[in-house]
Structures are given as structure tokens and as C-alpha cells.
Design a protein around this motif. Structure first.
Motif, PDB file in Angstrom:
ATOM      1  N   ALA A  29       0.936  -0.856   0.153  1.00  0.00           N
ATOM      2  CA  ALA A  29      -0.106   0.028  -0.075  1.00  0.00           C
ATOM      3  C   ALA A  29       0.930   1.389  -0.016  1.00  0.00           C
ATOM      4  N   ALA A  30       1.849   1.432   0.793  1.00  0.00           N
ATOM      5  CA  ALA A  30       2.761   2.464   0.625  1.00  0.00           C
ATOM      6  C   ALA A  30       3.391   2.732  -0.502  1.00  0.00           C
ATOM      7  N   SER A  31       3.799   1.473  -1.175  1.00  0.00           N
ATOM      8  CA  SER A  31       4.556   1.790  -2.522  1.00  0.00           C
ATOM      9  C   SER A  31       3.633   2.175  -3.346  1.00  0.00           C
ATOM     10  N   ASN A  32       2.360   1.807  -3.516  1.00  0.00           N
ATOM     11  CA  ASN A  32       1.445   2.564  -4.532  1.00  0.00           C
ATOM     12  C   ASN A  32       1.161   4.063  -4.128  1.00  0.00           C
ATOM     13  N   VAL A  33       1.204   4.397  -3.019  1.00  0.00           N
ATOM     14  CA  VAL A  33       1.004   5.953  -2.771  1.00  0.00           C
ATOM     15  C   VAL A  33       2.337   6.806  -2.973  1.00  0.00           C
ATOM     16  N   GLY A  34       3.516   5.969  -2.684  1.00  0.00           N
ATOM     17  CA  GLY A  34       4.847   6.914  -3.085  1.00  0.00           C
ATOM     18  C   GLY A  34       5.095   6.705  -4.442  1.00  0.00           C
ATOM     19  N   SER A  35       4.274   5.857  -5.414  1.00  0.00           N
ATOM     20  CA  SER A  35       4.477   5.761  -6.760  1.00  0.00           C
ATOM     21  C   SER A  35       3.529   6.813  -7.254  1.00  0.00           C
ATOM     22  N   GLY A  36       2.703   7.297  -6.727  1.00  0.00           N
ATOM     23  CA  GLY A  36       1.724   8.321  -7.317  1.00  0.00           C
ATOM     24  C   GLY A  36       0.355   7.643  -7.954  1.00  0.00           C
ATOM     25  N   CYS A  37       0.357   6.369  -7.268  1.00  0.00           N
ATOM     26  CA  CYS A  37      -0.853   5.560  -8.061  1.00  0.00           C
ATOM     27  C   CYS A  37      -1.859   5.528  -6.798  1.00  0.00           C
ATOM     28  N   VAL A  38      -2.888   6.390  -6.761  1.00  0.00           N
ATOM     29  CA  VAL A  38      -3.853   6.578  -5.861  1.00  0.00           C
ATOM     30  C   VAL A  38      -5.360   6.615  -6.366  1.00  0.00           C
ATOM     31  N   ASP A  39      -5.557   6.315  -7.634  1.00  0.00           N
ATOM     32  CA  ASP A  39      -6.779   6.049  -8.057  1.00  0.00           C
ATOM     33  C   ASP A  39      -6.683   5.217  -9.214  1.00  0.00           C
ATOM     34  N   ALA A  40      -7.828   4.818 -10.060  1.00  0.00           N
ATOM     35  CA  ALA A  40      -8.145   3.744 -11.023  1.00  0.00           C
ATOM     36  C   ALA A  40      -7.521   4.132 -12.250  1.00  0.00           C
ATOM     37  N   SER A  41      -6.885   5.375 -12.400  1.00  0.00           N
ATOM     38  CA  SER A  41      -6.402   5.831 -13.649  1.00  0.00           C
ATOM     39  C   SER A  41      -4.918   5.453 -13.751  1.00  0.00           C
ATOM     40  N   ARG A  42      -4.252   5.153 -12.538  1.00  0.00           N
ATOM     41  CA  ARG A  42      -2.934   4.342 -12.616  1.00  0.00           C
ATOM     42  C   ARG A  42      -2.779   3.109 -11.908  1.00  0.00           C
TER      43      ARG A  42
ATOM     44  N   ALA B 118       1.780  -8.677 -16.441  1.00  0.00           N
ATOM     45  CA  ALA B 118       0.726  -8.345 -17.371  1.00  0.00           C
ATOM     46  C   ALA B 118      -0.540  -8.971 -17.572  1.00  0.00           C
ATOM     47  N   ASP B 119      -0.382 -10.289 -17.235  1.00  0.00           N
ATOM     48  CA  ASP B 119      -1.644 -11.050 -17.111  1.00  0.00           C
ATOM     49  C   ASP B 119      -2.792 -10.656 -15.815  1.00  0.00           C
ATOM     50  N   ASP B 120      -2.103 -10.407 -14.816  1.00  0.00           N
ATOM     51  CA  ASP B 120      -3.083  -9.975 -13.610  1.00  0.00           C
ATOM     52  C   ASP B 120      -3.406  -8.336 -13.859  1.00  0.00           C
ATOM     53  N   LEU B 121      -2.507  -7.608 -14.359  1.00  0.00           N
ATOM     54  CA  LEU B 121      -2.844  -6.211 -14.782  1.00  0.00           C
ATOM     55  C   LEU B 121      -4.428  -6.317 -15.728  1.00  0.00           C
ATOM     56  N   ALA B 122      -4.165  -7.006 -16.617  1.00  0.00           N
ATOM     57  CA  ALA B 122      -5.497  -7.356 -17.480  1.00  0.00           C
ATOM     58  C   ALA B 122      -6.568  -7.631 -16.665  1.00  0.00           C
ATOM     59  N   VAL B 123      -6.606  -8.325 -15.403  1.00  0.00           N
ATOM     60  CA  VAL B 123      -7.622  -8.658 -14.651  1.00  0.00           C
ATOM     61  C   VAL B 123      -8.328  -7.628 -13.869  1.00  0.00           C
ATOM     62  N   LEU B 124      -7.233  -6.904 -13.215  1.00  0.00           N
ATOM     63  CA  LEU B 124      -7.349  -5.618 -12.427  1.00  0.00           C
ATOM     64  C   LEU B 124      -8.133  -4.659 -13.345  1.00  0.00           C
ATOM     65  N   GLU B 125      -7.858  -4.474 -14.660  1.00  0.00           N
ATOM     66  CA  GLU B 125      -8.541  -3.676 -15.447  1.00  0.00           C
ATOM     67  C   GLU B 125      -9.721  -4.039 -15.904  1.00  0.00           C
ATOM     68  N   SER B 126     -10.312  -5.411 -15.637  1.00  0.00           N
ATOM     69  CA  SER B 126     -11.523  -5.803 -16.084  1.00  0.00           C
ATOM     70  C   SER B 126     -12.689  -5.187 -15.804  1.00  0.00           C
ATOM     71  N   GLY B 127     -12.520  -4.448 -14.531  1.00  0.00           N
ATOM     72  CA  GLY B 127     -13.825  -3.666 -13.984  1.00  0.00           C
ATOM     73  C   GLY B 127     -13.768  -2.191 -14.369  1.00  0.00           C
ATOM     74  N   LEU B 128     -12.892  -1.792 -15.252  1.00  0.00           N
ATOM     75  CA  LEU B 128     -12.359  -0.125 -15.727  1.00  0.00           C
ATOM     76  C   LEU B 128     -13.052  -0.326 -17.018  1.00  0.00           C
ATOM     77  N   ASP B 129     -13.398   1.329 -17.293  1.00  0.00           N
ATOM     78  CA  ASP B 129     -13.600   1.541 -18.624  1.00  0.00           C
ATOM     79  C   ASP B 129     -12.821   1.613 -19.599  1.00  0.00           C
ATOM     80  N   GLN B 130     -11.463   1.584 -19.136  1.00  0.00           N
ATOM     81  CA  GLN B 130     -10.349   1.845 -20.118  1.00  0.00           C
ATOM     82  C   GLN B 130      -9.034   1.320 -19.593  1.00  0.00           C
ATOM     83  N   PRO B 131      -7.980   0.795 -20.129  1.00  0.00           N
ATOM     84  CA  PRO B 131      -6.582   0.548 -19.624  1.00  0.00           C
ATOM     85  C   PRO B 131      -6.120   1.813 -18.693  1.00  0.00           C
TER      86      PRO B 131
END
Length: 467
Positions: free
Chosen positions: A236-249, A377-390
Motif C-alpha cells: 500500500a505504501a509503495s502504491n502511494v509513493g509511486s503516485g498511484c492513488v486512483d483507478a487511472s494508474r 501483464a496477465d494480472d493487470l488485465a484482470v485488474l482492469e476488467s472492471g474499468l472503462d479503459q486500460p
């Protein structure tokens, strides 16, 4: 104001000073390597007292360098899933089981959750050897029933240093025992673990702050009045420190291990979106959750190859990897340390395929690293499955910072997504500080995120190698 950030990692303990904007202060870093006991039987443990001693040495070094002046806040990024059994006197009854340990098994004849899917949706976890639902009964048997309480590594460290040491909801979510919506211990999970409330740490309330014990305040007087924030799980800390704090990243982080994750706002008590079967979900704090997949291999793959394959170094290695990638035929199963949840493969499942008498050590390294990219890449595709775009992807972590070729390999496998690089190797420390400050949303504007072809930022804090 200055912030002391602690990183309770698997292969190192780190203490570094950040400024009020959570940026690393040049030269204010202390690090001690730790050496997990790794065995072919799946052992993956750390010695608790030695680990604590390493952290205290880091604090001594920072104090001696004059770096602890003006510290008002201590923030901590800590490894998820660890567990330590304690006896009636509060002392450890054995080593710390880390996420690396694949030995625990459910008790013979144990039925498991009544509704596995509902259990997964509530806890974000599975009835799996990585979680306390399986680990606590296994440890009770191993300790002859002498264990009266269980803590994680972070709670053990805080319990030794602070006046009190509740467990943060972030660390609690990594146990697999927490109801993520209600933010309380899950009754069914605790029953599976054979745990009563007295066996588990108290949960920290929002904005909890601890204080140093009197004897430690005498040792580090500069920290006597500092508030210690509840620890944040390292992912969780690494996500925040990477600037990835919403579904766009999405964040792809490679340190000792590797993971891909998406973070979303999710206040305690609010309904959570459906969770895909193969993904986990944990809490960042009382206001956010993070969803993703993790892997037992990451920078440790490179460290193993570097130790065993007599690789070239530096620019020579990068150039050789670029040549090897052209027509690469080596493929790999990178589960050297077994599966992370929900997989069940034991340690020792790593494989290399496509070898010939012309295969070089660099070919093997390129095959290993590229195979991990494909898993992500395979698991990122699953993560994106509920989103409108990659999503856009931000690469981060010490191992990523150390290899331009690996960043390029990720970009190639993740195409056509936009792939960027967070050049600050201290994403965990930065993220933990922003969570502690209540500034998770501000992380979207973090500096250091740039194109993959941009020159690396000056490495003013520590080394950027795998950890």
C-alpha cells in the motif's frame, strides 16, 4: 518539520529522513541488511531480536549524524503477512514467519470457510498458508500449544519501542482476519484461526499516534516528542509513493518481490466493489483499499542470477541484455519461492526452458526477468476488467530503479499502455509518510514520475539495488 520513515523490509531495515513534503533528505539514510533463513522445505523466517537490533542501530546512526533533529512524525512501511508467536511472558517462541514461508498447512480435516467466495469478498484473502487463518493453528502445533498471543513483525518492533503497539488496519488486513468493510476482526476468519480477541493485537483507531518508551527517549532524545503513526503495509505504501492513488494508474513495484496494484477510495463501512477470484484486497488505512496480485520473485531473481551465473556488471550487463532480448528463446517459470496467494505451488518450482549449448548467462537472466513481466501483464488485465479503459502504469521500487533494461522490458510487455517510471527508489518510505500525514490524494502530483527514456534522477539516498 521533518519525518523519520522506517522501512521494515525482508532483506533490509532502513531508516531515512524526509522533508515536510515526504521527499528524501540527502545523506540521511541508515540501512542494515537482514538475512532471512531460507530453506528448500519452504522456510522463510527472520530472527526477531536481531531484526529489532538492526533497526535500533539505524536509529543510532541517524542520531550520531545529527539527522534526527526536528523530527515530529515517524512513519513506517512494513512487510505484510508476517507473524510471530509469543509466550506468556511476551517473549518470542520462535522466529518470525515472513511472506516467504510456504510451510504452513491447514489442520487435517479442517473444513475451511463455509462460503469461500463470500469469505474472499469480506476479507480480501483466502484460506491459504500465507494468512493467519492457516498460520496460527500451524504455529500453535509447532510451539506445543505454548503460544498465547500472536503479533506481526511491526507490532513486535513497536511493542519493544513504544508505550503501546496496536495493529493498524493496514497490517491487520494482511493477516486475512479482517473484515475490510466493517474494519474489525472477522468472526469466521478468527474461528478458522482458532483465535480469540485476546490472542490478537488491538486495532489502532484512525489517526493513532504512539510515543517512545521513556528508556528509548533517553537514548534518542530528539524523538522524545515525535508521534509514531500506525504502520502501513509495504504494498500500500509503495502504491502511494509511486503516485498511484486512483483507478487511472496502476503501480508495478519490484523490490525483493514484485506486485501489481490499484488503489481506490473506500471509507470504512462503505460497500466494496466485487473482487475478482485471483486478486487480493487489503486496506491502506480507514479511507482507502488496494487491490492486486503479488509474486514471490522480483529483485531476488536478479540477486540469485547475479550470484550464480557470473553476470557482467553495470553498463556491460545492460548492453548484453539488450542484445539477448532480440529473438529471446529462453522462457521461465519464476516461482522459485513458490506461489503467493491464491496459488499453492511450493517453493522450488522455478524452471528454465528453451536452453541450448549456445544459451548464455545473460540469456537466462533475460528470460527470467521477461517471464515476470508477462505474469504482471496477465494480472493487470484482470485488474482492469472492471474499468472503462486500460490504466497508465507507473514502475517503481529499488530493482526497477537499478535496471533501465528491465523498465524497457516491462514497457514492451505492457504495451500499448502508457508506462512511466517513478525514479525515487524510496517509494515505500514516501508513501508511508503521505498516509501518516493524511495526504494520500496529494501523491497523484508527486514529482519523479517521468518517461522511461529520461535520465535517472540523482541517487542521493542509499543504493537502488534489489531489496
Amino acid at each position: 518539520m521533518a519525518i523519520l520513515a522506517l522501512d521494515l523490509g525482508t532483506s533490509s531495515v532502513r531508516g531515512l529522513v524526509l522533508d515536510a513534503d515526504a521527499g528524501p533528505v540527502a545523506g540521511a539514510l541508515a540501512r542494515r541488511r537482514v538475512h532471512p533463513a531460507i530453506g528448500d522445505d519452504g522456510t522463510g523466517t527472520l530472527e526477531a531480536a536481531g531484526y529489532l537490533a538492526c533497526l535500533m542501530e539505524c536509529l543510532d546512526e541517524l542520531a550520531a549524524g545529527g539527522h534526527l533533529r526536528d523530527i515530529e512524525l515517524v512513519a513506517t512501511s512494513a512487510q505484510w503477512h508476517s507473524v510471530l508467536p509469543l509466550g506468556g511472558d511476551g517473549e518470542p517462541l520462535g522466529p518470525v514467519l515472513t511472506w516467504l514461508d510456504t510451510r504452513p498447512e491447514p489442520p487435517v480435516g479442517a473444513p475451511g470457510p463455509a462460503d469461500p467466495d463470500a469469505f474472499h469478498q469480506r476479507t480480501g484473502a483466502w484460506w491459504h498458508r500465507c494468512f493467519w487463518t492457516v498460520r496460527l493453528p500451524w504455529l500453535r502445533e509447532r510451539t506445543g500449544g505454548r503460544a498465547v498471543r500472536f503479533v506481526g513483525l511491526a507490532e513486535y518492533v513497536f511493542g519493544a519501542l513504544l508505550d503501546e503497539a496496536p495493529m493498524s488496519v493496514s497490517m491487520a488486513s494482511g493477516t486475512g482476519l479482517l473484515d475490510l468493510c466493517e474494519v474489525s476482526w472477522d468472526a469466521e476468519a478468527c474461528e478458522l484461526a482458532g483465535a480469540l480477541p485476546a490472542d490478537l493485537p488491538v486495532l489502532a483507531p484512525p489517526r493513532w499516534r504512539g510515543r517512545l518508551r521513556r528508556e528509548h527517549a533517553r537514548r534518542w532524545p530528539q524523538l522524545a516528542d515525535a508521534g509514531w503513526a500506525a504502520p502501513v503495509g509495504d504494498g500500500a505504501a509503495s502504491n502511494v509513493g509511486s503516485g498511484c492513488v486512483d483507478a487511472s494508474r496502476a503501480a508495478v513495484t519490484v523490490g525483493t518481490s514484485a506486485a501489481v496494484r490499484l488503489l481506490r477510495a473506500a471509507p470504512a463501512g462503505a460497500a466494496l466493489p466485487p473482487l475478482p477470484d485471483r486478486l487480493w484486497r487489503y486496506r491502506v488505512d480507514h479511507e482507502h483499499v488496494v487491490t492486486g496480485a503479488a509474486y514471490s520473485s522480483g529483485g531476488n531473481l536478479f540477486a540469485w542470477a547475479n550470484r550464480e551465473l557470473r553476470l557482467p556488471e553495470g553498463a556491460e550487463l545492460e548492453a548484453a541484455l539488450a542484445r539477448a532480448a532480440e529473438g529471446l528463446r529462453v522462457r521461465a517459470n519464476v516461482r522459485f519461492g513458490g506461489d503467493r496467494p491464491p496459488g499453492l505451488a511450493p517453493a522450488g518450482c522455478g524452471e528454465l526452458h528453451g536452453l541450448s549449448f549456445g544459451t548464455t548467462a545473460v540469456d537466462m537472466l533475460a528470460g527470467l526477468m521477461t517471464s515476470l513481466c508477462r505474469q504482471v501483464a496477465d494480472d493487470l488485465a484482470v485488474l482492469e476488467s472492471g474499468l472503462d479503459q486500460p490504466t497508465e502504469v507507473v514502475l517503481g521500487g529499488g530493482a526497477i530503479a537499478a535496471s533501465a533494461w528491465w523498465r524497457t522490458a516491462f514497457a514492451s510487455v505492457l504495451a500499448p499502455r502508457v508506462v512511466r517510471h517513478q525514479r525515487n527508489p524510496e517509494v515505500g518510505a514516501t508513501g508511508a509518510a503521505l498516509v501518516a500525514l493524511g495526504r494520500v490524494g496529494d501523491a497523484a502530483q508527486l514529482g519523479g514520475i517521468g518517461r522511461l527514456d529520461e535520465a535517472d534522477a540523482p541517487k542521493t539516498v542509499g543504493d537502488a539495488g534489489p531489496r
